[in-house]
Design a protein around this motif. Structure first.
Motif, PDB file in Angstrom:
ATOM      1  N   THR A 110       0.937  -1.151   0.085  1.00 26.51           N
ATOM      2  CA  THR A 110       0.078   0.064  -0.098  1.00 26.51           C
ATOM      3  C   THR A 110       0.988   1.263  -0.128  1.00 26.51           C
ATOM      4  O   THR A 110       1.808   1.267   0.835  1.00 26.51           O
ATOM      5  N   ILE A 111       0.783   2.016  -1.006  1.00 25.14           N
ATOM      6  CA  ILE A 111       1.422   3.449  -1.056  1.00 25.14           C
ATOM      7  C   ILE A 111       0.584   4.464  -0.236  1.00 25.14           C
ATOM      8  O   ILE A 111       1.250   5.378   0.319  1.00 25.14           O
ATOM      9  N   LEU A 112      -0.706   4.758  -0.512  1.00 25.55           N
ATOM     10  CA  LEU A 112      -1.453   5.673   0.052  1.00 25.55           C
ATOM     11  C   LEU A 112      -2.885   5.327   0.638  1.00 25.55           C
ATOM     12  O   LEU A 112      -3.291   4.325  -0.243  1.00 25.55           O
ATOM     13  N   VAL A 113      -3.426   5.706   1.562  1.00 23.09           N
ATOM     14  CA  VAL A 113      -4.792   5.467   1.926  1.00 23.09           C
ATOM     15  C   VAL A 113      -5.357   6.818   1.519  1.00 23.09           C
ATOM     16  O   VAL A 113      -4.910   7.902   2.289  1.00 23.09           O
ATOM     17  N   LEU A 114      -6.550   6.837   0.968  1.00 21.53           N
ATOM     18  CA  LEU A 114      -7.314   8.089   1.175  1.00 21.53           C
ATOM     19  C   LEU A 114      -8.717   8.132   1.476  1.00 21.53           C
ATOM     20  O   LEU A 114      -9.323   7.101   1.451  1.00 21.53           O
ATOM     21  N   GLN A 115      -9.284   9.138   1.854  1.00 24.93           N
ATOM     22  CA  GLN A 115     -10.677   9.460   2.288  1.00 24.93           C
ATOM     23  C   GLN A 115     -11.176  10.455   1.799  1.00 24.93           C
ATOM     24  O   GLN A 115     -10.792  11.507   1.992  1.00 24.93           O
ATOM     25  N   GLY A 116     -12.303  10.396   1.244  1.00 23.26           N
ATOM     26  CA  GLY A 116     -13.250  11.654   0.878  1.00 23.26           C
ATOM     27  C   GLY A 116     -14.316  11.008  -0.089  1.00 23.26           C
ATOM     28  O   GLY A 116     -14.765  10.014  -0.023  1.00 23.26           O
ATOM     29  N   ASN A 117     -14.819  12.330  -0.575  1.00 24.77           N
ATOM     30  CA  ASN A 117     -16.009  11.797  -1.404  1.00 24.77           C
ATOM     31  C   ASN A 117     -15.551  10.931  -2.626  1.00 24.77           C
ATOM     32  O   ASN A 117     -14.705  11.041  -3.246  1.00 24.77           O
ATOM     33  N   LEU A 118     -16.487   9.877  -2.631  1.00 23.81           N
ATOM     34  CA  LEU A 118     -16.047   8.669  -3.662  1.00 23.81           C
ATOM     35  C   LEU A 118     -16.224   9.212  -5.168  1.00 23.81           C
ATOM     36  O   LEU A 118     -15.475   8.897  -5.799  1.00 23.81           O
ATOM     37  N   ARG A 119     -17.262   9.905  -5.517  1.00 22.40           N
ATOM     38  CA  ARG A 119     -17.356  10.612  -6.703  1.00 22.40           C
ATOM     39  C   ARG A 119     -16.224  11.289  -7.013  1.00 22.40           C
ATOM     40  O   ARG A 119     -15.628  11.201  -8.209  1.00 22.40           O
ATOM     41  N   LYS A 120     -15.606  12.122  -6.144  1.00 20.88           N
ATOM     42  CA  LYS A 120     -14.550  12.964  -6.381  1.00 20.88           C
ATOM     43  C   LYS A 120     -13.166  12.059  -6.619  1.00 20.88           C
ATOM     44  O   LYS A 120     -12.209  12.398  -7.558  1.00 20.88           O
ATOM     45  N   ILE A 121     -13.075  10.864  -5.780  1.00 19.17           N
ATOM     46  CA  ILE A 121     -11.892  10.268  -5.698  1.00 19.17           C
ATOM     47  C   ILE A 121     -11.718   9.370  -7.314  1.00 19.17           C
ATOM     48  O   ILE A 121     -10.705   9.551  -7.606  1.00 19.17           O
ATOM     49  N   LEU A 122     -12.949   8.893  -7.494  1.00 13.59           N
ATOM     50  CA  LEU A 122     -12.833   8.242  -8.765  1.00 13.59           C
ATOM     51  C   LEU A 122     -12.489   9.304 -10.064  1.00 13.59           C
ATOM     52  O   LEU A 122     -12.014   8.617 -11.070  1.00 13.59           O
ATOM     53  N   SER A 123     -12.918  10.500  -9.974  1.00 17.37           N
ATOM     54  CA  SER A 123     -12.758  11.381 -11.063  1.00 17.37           C
ATOM     55  C   SER A 123     -11.239  11.662 -11.255  1.00 17.37           C
ATOM     56  O   SER A 123     -10.881  12.228 -12.169  1.00 17.37           O
ATOM     57  N   LEU A 124     -10.651  11.859  -9.880  1.00 18.17           N
ATOM     58  CA  LEU A 124      -9.196  12.073  -9.860  1.00 18.17           C
ATOM     59  C   LEU A 124      -8.197  10.873 -10.005  1.00 18.17           C
ATOM     60  O   LEU A 124      -7.309  11.110 -10.194  1.00 18.17           O
ATOM     61  N   GLU A 125      -8.917   9.962  -9.847  1.00 19.38           N
ATOM     62  CA  GLU A 125      -8.098   8.465  -9.986  1.00 19.38           C
ATOM     63  C   GLU A 125      -7.043   8.521 -11.200  1.00 19.38           C
ATOM     64  O   GLU A 125      -6.018   8.184 -10.736  1.00 19.38           O
ATOM     65  N   ARG A 126      -7.417   8.630 -12.225  1.00 21.21           N
ATOM     66  CA  ARG A 126      -6.525   8.323 -13.345  1.00 21.21           C
ATOM     67  C   ARG A 126      -5.349   9.542 -13.544  1.00 21.21           C
ATOM     68  O   ARG A 126      -4.332   9.166 -13.903  1.00 21.21           O
ATOM     69  N   THR A 127      -5.651  10.455 -13.269  1.00 22.72           N
ATOM     70  CA  THR A 127      -4.550  11.662 -13.244  1.00 22.72           C
ATOM     71  C   THR A 127      -3.553  11.377 -11.933  1.00 22.72           C
ATOM     72  O   THR A 127      -2.451  11.391 -12.116  1.00 22.72           O
ATOM     73  N   ALA A 128      -4.018  10.818 -11.032  1.00 25.77           N
ATOM     74  CA  ALA A 128      -3.184  10.673  -9.790  1.00 25.77           C
ATOM     75  C   ALA A 128      -2.217   9.380 -10.157  1.00 25.77           C
ATOM     76  O   ALA A 128      -1.121   9.535  -9.890  1.00 25.77           O
ATOM     77  N   LEU A 129      -2.855   8.218 -10.709  1.00 22.77           N
ATOM     78  CA  LEU A 129      -2.210   7.264 -10.934  1.00 22.77           C
ATOM     79  C   LEU A 129      -1.155   7.155 -12.168  1.00 22.77           C
ATOM     80  O   LEU A 129      -0.074   6.782 -12.169  1.00 22.77           O
TER      81      LEU A 129
END
Length: 299
Positions: A110-129
């Motif tokens: 595990t590199i990072l654990v994230l917590q927050g609005n799931l819609r927002k996390i999934l919208s940011l996912e590909r840019t972050a990865l």
């Protein structure tokens, strides 16, 4: 002995000042932060356009909050964590890092654990990865080459990059240097500059500045050394020819930084490291790096 040590110290100081500019590649540095903000903002806007994440908006409640983790799917060296955490926090996602940039990661870790609005996390996912994957891939490849040469020379990228300073930051995290951060850094006279005749008088005006010249033959190297460059790049030389050129140059000027570039790869880099150069630069560090596989999983 005192004179020899003085030459060594001057070279070492110049290499650190001009080829190892890691201090400028931090989010606390305004120019670097602006480039990260621009690039990641562009990637995100490209991904979302006007419509946004239409799949997540359809299937996930607007207020749903979740914990997710980013996991390594390959062994390697982690890079891009500082940039990704900054990016996610700008969008009000909490980040808890389990490892630091520059550390080795293993498959399944595990590199990072994230917590927050799931819609927002999934919208940011590909840019972050994408940032983590590319920067970690570059850092991993750099680290392999650094270990291969045993620290005898400084491994640097060129300006053949897709992501500019982020790519150079990844090389630094892998144990390499930066070389020039841009055309503004210091004068580097290359073959196309030298093809234009009658420029020697302008080069003479650089005598009190740090400048580097690219040479393509021993004859050219011995001619250019008389203009007192602070660094010399041997372009597409064989290691044996570099040794020969350096021997001749040192009879004229012992204080030059020597760099090898062109046609260097993991198979021949050890030979170049033994040729007497101080720096080896490889475009392949950044233009041909293979991304390191990472993924996001809901806990």
């Amino acid at each position: 002995m005192v004179v020899k040590n003085t030459y060594f110290m001057i070279k070492k100081q110049n290499i650190k000042k001009y080829f190892q500019q890691a201090g400028k590649l931090k989010m606390s540095n305004r120019n670097y932060c602006q480039q990260v903000k621009f690039l990641l903002g562009f990637f995100l806007q490209e991904d979302l356009a006007r419509e946004g994440d239409i799949t997540s908006n359809l299937l996930i409640d607007a207020n749903e909050v979740e914990c997710v983790k980013i996991v390594a799917k390959q062994d390697g060296v982690l890079a891009g964590l500082e940039e990704v955490c900054w990016f996610l926090r700008q969008h009000k996602i909490k980040c808890q890092s389990k490892i630091r940039d520059g550390q080795k990661i293993s498959t399944g870790q595990t590199i990072l654990v994230l917590q927050g609005n799931l819609r927002k996390i999934l919208s940011l996912e590909r840019t972050a990865l994408n940032v983590l994957q590319r920067m970690s891939g570059i850092a991993t490849q750099t680290n392999q080459l650094v270990r291969k040469v045993g620290g005898k020379v400084l491994i640097c990228p060129t300006r053949k990059t897709q992501w500019g300073l982020l790519d150079k930051k990844a090389v630094v995290i892998g144990g390499g240097g930066t070389h020039r951060l841009g055309l503004y850094d210091f004068v580097l006279i290359k073959d196309n500059h030298l093809k234009i005749a009658n420029r020697e008088s302008r080069i003479v005006n650089l005598k009190n500045s740090f400048w580097e010249v690219e040479v393509e033959s021993t004859k050219q190297a011995l001619a250019m050394v008389k203009l007192n460059p602070k660094a010399m790049m041997f372009d597409n030389f064989k290691p044996a020819n570099i040794k020969k050129a350096i021997k001749g140059i040192k009879t004229i000027n012992k204080n030059i930084i020597f760099e090898a570039s062109g046609g260097i790869n993991e198979k021949n880099i050890v030979s170049y490291a033994k040729s007497g150069v101080d720096i080896i630069s490889l475009g392949a560090l950044t233009h041909s790096a293979k991304a390191l596989d990472v993924s996001l999983e809901i806990l």
